[in-house]
Design a protein around this motif. Structure first.
Motif, PDB file in Angstrom:
ATOM      1  N   ASP A 257      37.338  70.943  34.995  1.00 45.29           N
ATOM      2  CA  ASP A 257      37.898  72.128  35.651  1.00 45.29           C
ATOM      3  C   ASP A 257      38.535  73.037  34.607  1.00 45.29           C
ATOM      4  O   ASP A 257      37.914  74.003  34.156  1.00 45.29           O
ATOM      5  N   VAL A 258      39.765  72.741  34.210  1.00 47.65           N
ATOM      6  CA  VAL A 258      40.414  73.529  33.160  1.00 47.65           C
ATOM      7  C   VAL A 258      39.601  73.440  31.875  1.00 47.65           C
ATOM      8  O   VAL A 258      39.310  74.449  31.223  1.00 47.65           O
ATOM      9  N   LEU A 259      39.212  72.232  31.498  1.00 53.89           N
ATOM     10  CA  LEU A 259      38.381  72.006  30.317  1.00 53.89           C
ATOM     11  C   LEU A 259      37.065  71.396  30.774  1.00 53.89           C
ATOM     12  O   LEU A 259      36.933  70.179  30.906  1.00 53.89           O
ATOM     13  N   PRO A 260      36.070  72.227  31.037  1.00 55.68           N
ATOM     14  CA  PRO A 260      34.841  71.732  31.660  1.00 55.68           C
ATOM     15  C   PRO A 260      33.987  70.868  30.751  1.00 55.68           C
ATOM     16  O   PRO A 260      33.205  70.045  31.230  1.00 55.68           O
ATOM     17  N   ARG A 261      34.111  71.033  29.434  1.00 56.93           N
ATOM     18  CA  ARG A 261      33.326  70.248  28.485  1.00 56.93           C
ATOM     19  C   ARG A 261      34.026  70.277  27.141  1.00 56.93           C
ATOM     20  O   ARG A 261      34.873  71.131  26.876  1.00 56.93           O
ATOM     21  N   ASP A 262      33.685  69.323  26.297  1.00 58.58           N
ATOM     22  CA  ASP A 262      34.349  69.269  25.002  1.00 58.58           C
ATOM     23  C   ASP A 262      33.857  70.425  24.137  1.00 58.58           C
ATOM     24  O   ASP A 262      32.755  70.958  24.331  1.00 58.58           O
ATOM     25  N   PRO A 263      34.680  70.861  23.152  1.00 54.92           N
ATOM     26  CA  PRO A 263      34.307  72.031  22.354  1.00 54.92           C
ATOM     27  C   PRO A 263      32.984  71.892  21.613  1.00 54.92           C
ATOM     28  O   PRO A 263      32.238  72.875  21.513  1.00 54.92           O
ATOM     29  N   LEU A 264      32.666  70.714  21.070  1.00 53.48           N
ATOM     30  CA  LEU A 264      31.401  70.580  20.345  1.00 53.48           C
ATOM     31  C   LEU A 264      30.210  70.865  21.251  1.00 53.48           C
ATOM     32  O   LEU A 264      29.296  71.606  20.886  1.00 53.48           O
ATOM     33  N   THR A 265      30.227  70.297  22.438  1.00 52.88           N
ATOM     34  CA  THR A 265      29.138  70.529  23.382  1.00 52.88           C
ATOM     35  C   THR A 265      29.103  71.979  23.834  1.00 52.88           C
ATOM     36  O   THR A 265      28.038  72.610  23.894  1.00 52.88           O
ATOM     37  N   GLY A 266      30.274  72.519  24.153  1.00 57.67           N
ATOM     38  CA  GLY A 266      30.337  73.894  24.637  1.00 57.67           C
ATOM     39  C   GLY A 266      29.925  74.909  23.594  1.00 57.67           C
ATOM     40  O   GLY A 266      29.162  75.844  23.878  1.00 57.67           O
ATOM     41  N   LEU A 267      30.405  74.746  22.358  1.00 56.54           N
ATOM     42  CA  LEU A 267      30.033  75.696  21.308  1.00 56.54           C
ATOM     43  C   LEU A 267      28.547  75.614  20.998  1.00 56.54           C
ATOM     44  O   LEU A 267      27.889  76.638  20.803  1.00 56.54           O
ATOM     45  N   ALA A 268      27.999  74.408  20.931  1.00 60.89           N
ATOM     46  CA  ALA A 268      26.565  74.265  20.653  1.00 60.89           C
ATOM     47  C   ALA A 268      25.712  74.899  21.734  1.00 60.89           C
ATOM     48  O   ALA A 268      24.588  75.339  21.470  1.00 60.89           O
ATOM     49  N   ALA A 269      26.242  74.979  22.963  1.00 59.94           N
ATOM     50  CA  ALA A 269      25.525  75.610  24.066  1.00 59.94           C
ATOM     51  C   ALA A 269      25.757  77.115  24.124  1.00 59.94           C
ATOM     52  O   ALA A 269      25.229  77.796  25.005  1.00 59.94           O
ATOM     53  N   GLY A 270      26.565  77.649  23.197  1.00 65.17           N
ATOM     54  CA  GLY A 270      26.769  79.094  23.136  1.00 65.17           C
ATOM     55  C   GLY A 270      28.002  79.607  23.830  1.00 65.17           C
ATOM     56  O   GLY A 270      28.175  80.829  23.945  1.00 65.17           O
ATOM     57  N   ALA A 271      28.909  78.715  24.271  1.00 65.30           N
ATOM     58  CA  ALA A 271      30.084  79.177  25.015  1.00 65.30           C
ATOM     59  C   ALA A 271      30.994  80.059  24.182  1.00 65.30           C
ATOM     60  O   ALA A 271      31.735  80.884  24.723  1.00 65.30           O
TER      61      ALA A 271
ATOM     62  N   ARG B  18      29.883  82.026  21.438  1.00 67.22           N
ATOM     63  CA  ARG B  18      29.094  82.854  20.519  1.00 67.22           C
ATOM     64  C   ARG B  18      29.675  84.256  20.333  1.00 67.22           C
ATOM     65  O   ARG B  18      29.390  84.914  19.319  1.00 67.22           O
ATOM     66  N   GLU B  19      30.490  84.728  21.269  1.00 67.29           N
ATOM     67  CA  GLU B  19      31.078  86.059  21.126  1.00 67.29           C
ATOM     68  C   GLU B  19      32.354  86.040  20.298  1.00 67.29           C
ATOM     69  O   GLU B  19      32.949  87.097  20.037  1.00 67.29           O
ATOM     70  N   VAL B  20      32.794  84.866  19.876  1.00 69.11           N
ATOM     71  CA  VAL B  20      34.052  84.712  19.138  1.00 69.11           C
ATOM     72  C   VAL B  20      33.731  84.236  17.720  1.00 69.11           C
ATOM     73  O   VAL B  20      33.149  83.170  17.536  1.00 69.11           O
ATOM     74  N   ASP B  21      34.105  85.011  16.711  1.00 69.79           N
ATOM     75  CA  ASP B  21      33.935  84.565  15.330  1.00 69.79           C
ATOM     76  C   ASP B  21      34.915  83.426  15.050  1.00 69.79           C
ATOM     77  O   ASP B  21      36.073  83.464  15.492  1.00 69.79           O
TER      78      ASP B  21
ATOM     79  N   ARG C 226      31.850  69.775  12.019  1.00 72.50           N
ATOM     80  CA  ARG C 226      30.982  69.782  13.200  1.00 72.50           C
ATOM     81  C   ARG C 226      31.282  70.962  14.114  1.00 72.50           C
ATOM     82  O   ARG C 226      30.383  71.494  14.773  1.00 72.50           O
ATOM     83  N   LEU C 227      32.531  71.403  14.168  1.00 70.24           N
ATOM     84  CA  LEU C 227      32.839  72.598  14.963  1.00 70.24           C
ATOM     85  C   LEU C 227      32.125  73.818  14.397  1.00 70.24           C
ATOM     86  O   LEU C 227      31.545  74.614  15.143  1.00 70.24           O
ATOM     87  N   ALA C 228      32.181  73.980  13.065  1.00 71.22           N
ATOM     88  CA  ALA C 228      31.497  75.121  12.447  1.00 71.22           C
ATOM     89  C   ALA C 228      29.995  75.046  12.717  1.00 71.22           C
ATOM     90  O   ALA C 228      29.359  76.053  13.056  1.00 71.22           O
ATOM     91  N   GLU C 229      29.419  73.867  12.573  1.00 71.33           N
ATOM     92  CA  GLU C 229      27.980  73.716  12.791  1.00 71.33           C
ATOM     93  C   GLU C 229      27.597  73.953  14.243  1.00 71.33           C
ATOM     94  O   GLU C 229      26.568  74.578  14.534  1.00 71.33           O
ATOM     95  N   ALA C 230      28.439  73.483  15.174  1.00 67.57           N
ATOM     96  CA  ALA C 230      28.153  73.707  16.590  1.00 67.57           C
ATOM     97  C   ALA C 230      28.216  75.191  16.931  1.00 67.57           C
ATOM     98  O   ALA C 230      27.387  75.699  17.709  1.00 67.57           O
ATOM     99  N   GLN C 231      29.167  75.900  16.349  1.00 61.19           N
ATOM    100  CA  GLN C 231      29.278  77.338  16.599  1.00 61.19           C
ATOM    101  C   GLN C 231      28.028  78.072  16.132  1.00 61.19           C
ATOM    102  O   GLN C 231      27.495  78.944  16.831  1.00 61.19           O
ATOM    103  N   VAL C 232      27.537  77.715  14.946  1.00 63.51           N
ATOM    104  CA  VAL C 232      26.326  78.350  14.418  1.00 63.51           C
ATOM    105  C   VAL C 232      25.117  77.985  15.281  1.00 63.51           C
ATOM    106  O   VAL C 232      24.277  78.831  15.600  1.00 63.51           O
ATOM    107  N   ARG C 233      25.045  76.727  15.690  1.00 63.14           N
ATOM    108  CA  ARG C 233      23.924  76.285  16.521  1.00 63.14           C
ATOM    109  C   ARG C 233      23.899  77.043  17.843  1.00 63.14           C
ATOM    110  O   ARG C 233      22.831  77.293  18.407  1.00 63.14           O
ATOM    111  N   GLY C 234      25.072  77.399  18.355  1.00 58.83           N
ATOM    112  CA  GLY C 234      25.146  78.108  19.619  1.00 58.83           C
ATOM    113  C   GLY C 234      24.973  79.611  19.504  1.00 58.83           C
ATOM    114  O   GLY C 234      25.134  80.327  20.499  1.00 58.83           O
TER     115      GLY C 234
END
Length: 503
Positions: free
Chosen positions: A285-299, A301-304, A377-385
Motif C-alpha cells: 500500500d504505502v510501499l507497494p514494492r521494494d525500490p530495486l524492483t520498482g526502479l527496474a520497472a521504471g517507477a 525514470r522521471e527522477v535523476d 544495484r540501485l544505480a543499475e536498477a534506475q538505468v535499467r528502468g
C-alpha cells in the motif's frame, strides 16, 4: 527579510550567517500523539500572530543521545517540523534540497550540527531538513483497531507530508517548488529510494541523492513478529489496544531490551550482528514494492538519481560498538550462513585481503552487504528502468593519532554539507580538517549544488558499458570521473538476493 507567510501562519527566522536566513522548527504536520498516534500525519494547526522559528523542534522518541544534538524529552510532542535555510528570502526561485537524516530508522534528528544548511545555501540552494517518526512510532506494525487499519511506514508518510509542505510553501523562502531534490544518508537514503517508487510521493521531487542506502526491508510477517517481541518486552499484548496504552517511552525502552537480547545471543541469526528492529515494510500500500524492483520497472525514470557509498562503511559500526565482533573463522562461517551468502563470496574478499585479520574480512563483507552492493544495484536498477543515475564512492583517508582514519559510514556527510569544521564531526573525519579536506568538501558541495540545480553533478551518467564513477579523495584525480574498478569483483555478489529481508 526574515518574515515568511506560510500556509498555516507567519514565521520569523533569523540571520544564520551573512546573507543566509534560517527558519527552524516549523510544523509541517500535527503532533502524532493522542488520537493521532499511529495514524497517518494530519495537517498542522494554523496559528495567529508571528511564530518565532529560531530553534530546532523536538526530536522524535528515541534512546540515542548524539553529540551536539538535543535528546528526546518525553512529553515533547510537536516533533513533525522542518527547518529552512535560504540565501534569497523573497528573491529568485532557487533549486531546493530536502534532507532526510539517517539513524537505522530509530535515532537521529535534523538538529545534528553536521546537517546545518548554511554552506549549501551559500552554494545557491534553499535547504530543508526535517524530523519524522522513528522506531516503533514510525515503523512498528500495529494491528487494526477494530474500525480501520493502522498504516505501516508512518515515518515514510511523514516524509511525504514534509515534501507536500515544501511544494506548498517553499516559494516564499525563495525556492522553486518545480525543482526539488530529496537527499538522505543510510536509512535516510533508503527512505529516499522508497519515495522514488511510492505513488504518494510522485511529482513531489525531481532528483534524488542517496548516500550509503541501507538495504534491509521487512515483509509484513517480519514486522508483525517484531511487534510481538517489543510488546512482550513491554509486558503488553500485541494489539492496537495494548500498544496504544503503552507510552512512547515504554516502547523505546522495550525496543532497547529486544535489541540487547539479540546482541547477547550469537545464535539469534542475522539480527545478532546488527540488531536494527525496524525498516520500511513492503505492505503493498504505502510501499507497494521494494525500490530495486520498482526502479527496474521504471517507477523512478522521471527522477535523476545520484548514488554514493563509502569504501569502508562498516568500520564505523565496529568502532562505536554497535555491531557484533567476528574474529574467528568459525564466527565468520556462521555469519555467512546466517545471511545466506553465496558460496565463495567470503573467499573472494579474503583473496583481495590475504593478510587481513578475520575481523577486517567480516567488516568489508558486511559493509558491502548492507550498503555498498545495494548502492550499486540501485544505480543499475534506475538505468535499467530508463532513468539516469550517477555513481560515486567516498574513499578519503588520512593518518590520525591512532592510525589510519578510514572512509567509513557517515564520514562523507559533513564533506557534502560543507561542515567539516564542526567540532562534532572530528571523530568521523579523524580530527581537525586539513586544507585538502576543505578542498574536497568544496568539490562535494559543488557536486550536490550542480546536481540539484541542473541534474549534472560534474561527471558522466552511469551505464553498464562505461560504468563511470566519481571517486572522492583528497588527492584530485580526473574531475570527470573514470571507469568503476571496485576493490572486490562484483560478480561474486551475483547470487546474493536483495533487498535484504532479515528474520
Amino acid at each position: 527579510m526574515d518574515i515568511f507567510e506560510t500556509t498555516r501562519g507567519t514565521v520569523r527566522g533569523f540571520r544564520a550567517s551573512g546573507e543566509v536566513v534560517a527558519a527552524l522548527g516549523i510544523p509541517y504536520a500535527a503532533p502524532p500523539f493522542g488520537a493521532l498516534r499511529f495514524r497517518a500525519p494530519a495537517p498542522a494547526a494554523a496559528w495567529t500572530g508571528v511564530r518565532e522559528c529560531t530553534a530546532f523542534g523536538p526530536v522524535a522518541p528515541q534512546s540515542a543521545e548524539l553529540p551536539g544534538s538535543p535528546a528526546w524529552s518525553p512529553g515533547d510532542e510537536d516533533i513533525l517540523t522542518v527547518n529552512v535555510w535560504t540565501p534569497a528570502p523573497g528573491g529568485d526561485s532557487l533549486p531546493v534540497l530536502v534532507w532526510i537524516h539517517g539513524g537505522a530508522y530509530a535515532f537521529g534528528s535534523s538538529a545534528q550540527p553536521d546537517f546545518d544548511g548554511v554552506a549549501l545555501a551559500r552554494a545557491g540552494l534553499v535547504v530543508v531538513t526535517l524530523n519524522y517518526r522513528l522506531g516503533f512510532e514510525g515503523f512498528g506494525h500495529v494491528p487494526a483497531d477494530g474500525r480501520d487499519a493502522i498504516p505501516d511506514n508512518r515515518g515514510l508518510l511523514d516524509q511525504v507530508a514534509a515534501l507536500r509542505w515544501v511544494r506548498e510553501n517553499i516559494a516564499v523562502f525563495g525556492g522553486d517548488p518545480g525543482n526539488v531534490t530529496v537527499a538522505g544518508q543510510s536509512s535516510g537514503a533508503a527512505s529516499v529510494a522508497c519515495l522514488m517508487v511510492m505513488d504518494r510521493a510522485r511529482g513531489l521531487f525531481h532528483r534524488a541523492v542517496v548516500h550509503s542506502p541501507a538495504s534491509p526491508h521487512h515483509t509484513p510477517g517480519i514486522a508483525a513478529a517484531t511487534t510481538r517481541e517489543v510488546a512482550a518486552a513491554a509486558g503488553r499484548p500485541a494489539t492496537w489496544e495494548g500498544l496504544a496504552a503503552t507510552t512512547p517511552e515504554a516502547l523505546v525502552a522495550a525496543s532497547g531490551q529486544v535489541v540487547e537480547a539479540y546482541r547477547r545471543d550469537p545464535g539469534s541469526g542475522s539480527r545478532h550482528y546488527d540488531p536494527s528492529l525496524h525498516a520500511p515494510v513492503l505492505d503493498g500500500d504505502v510501499l507497494p514494492r521494494d525500490p530495486l524492483t520498482g526502479l527496474a520497472a521504471g517507477a523512478g525514470r522521471e527522477v535523476d538519481l545520484l548514488v554514493c557509498h563509502t569504501t569502508e562503511e562498516y568500520w564505523l559500526l565496529d568502532a562505536v560498538g554497535s555491531s557484533a565482533r567476528v574474529t574467528t573463522e568459525e564466527q565468520l562461517s556462521r555469519f555467512a550462513g546466517d545471511f545466506g551468502l553465496p558460496d565463495g563470496l567470503v573467499d573472494g574478499y579474503r583473496a583481495v585481503r590475504p593478510e587481513a585479520p578475520v575481523l577486517d574480512v567480516y567488516l568489508a563483507v558486511f559493509g558491502d552487504l548492507l550498503f555498498g552492493e545495494y548502492a550499486h544495484r540501485l544505480a543499475e536498477a534506475q538505468v535499467r528502468g530508463g532513468g539516469r543515475a550517477f555513481l560515486s564512492r567516498f574513499d578519503r583517508r588520512r593518518e590520525g593519532p591512532s592510525g589510519v582514519v578510514r572512509a567509513w559510514h557517515c564520514a562523507d556527510v559533513p564533506f557534502a554539507f560543507g561542515n567539516v569544521d564542526e567540532d562534532c564531526v572530528a571523530f568521523l573525519i579523524g580530527g581537525a580538517p586539513t586544507s585538502a579536506d576543505r578542498e574536497l568538501s568544496r568539490r562535494m558541495v559543488a557536486a550536490w549544488a550542480g546536481f540539484a540545480a541542473t541534474g549534472d553533478p560534474g561527471w558522466p551518467a552511469y551505464d553498464d558499458i562505461a560504468r563511470q564513477v566519481r571517486v572522492w579523495r583528497t588527492e584530485e584525480g580526473d574531475p570527470r570521473g573514470g571507469q568503476d574498478v571496485p576493490a572486490v569483483p562484483r560478480g561474486i555478489w551475483a547470487g546474493a538476493g536483495f533487498p535484504l529481508l532479515r528474520p
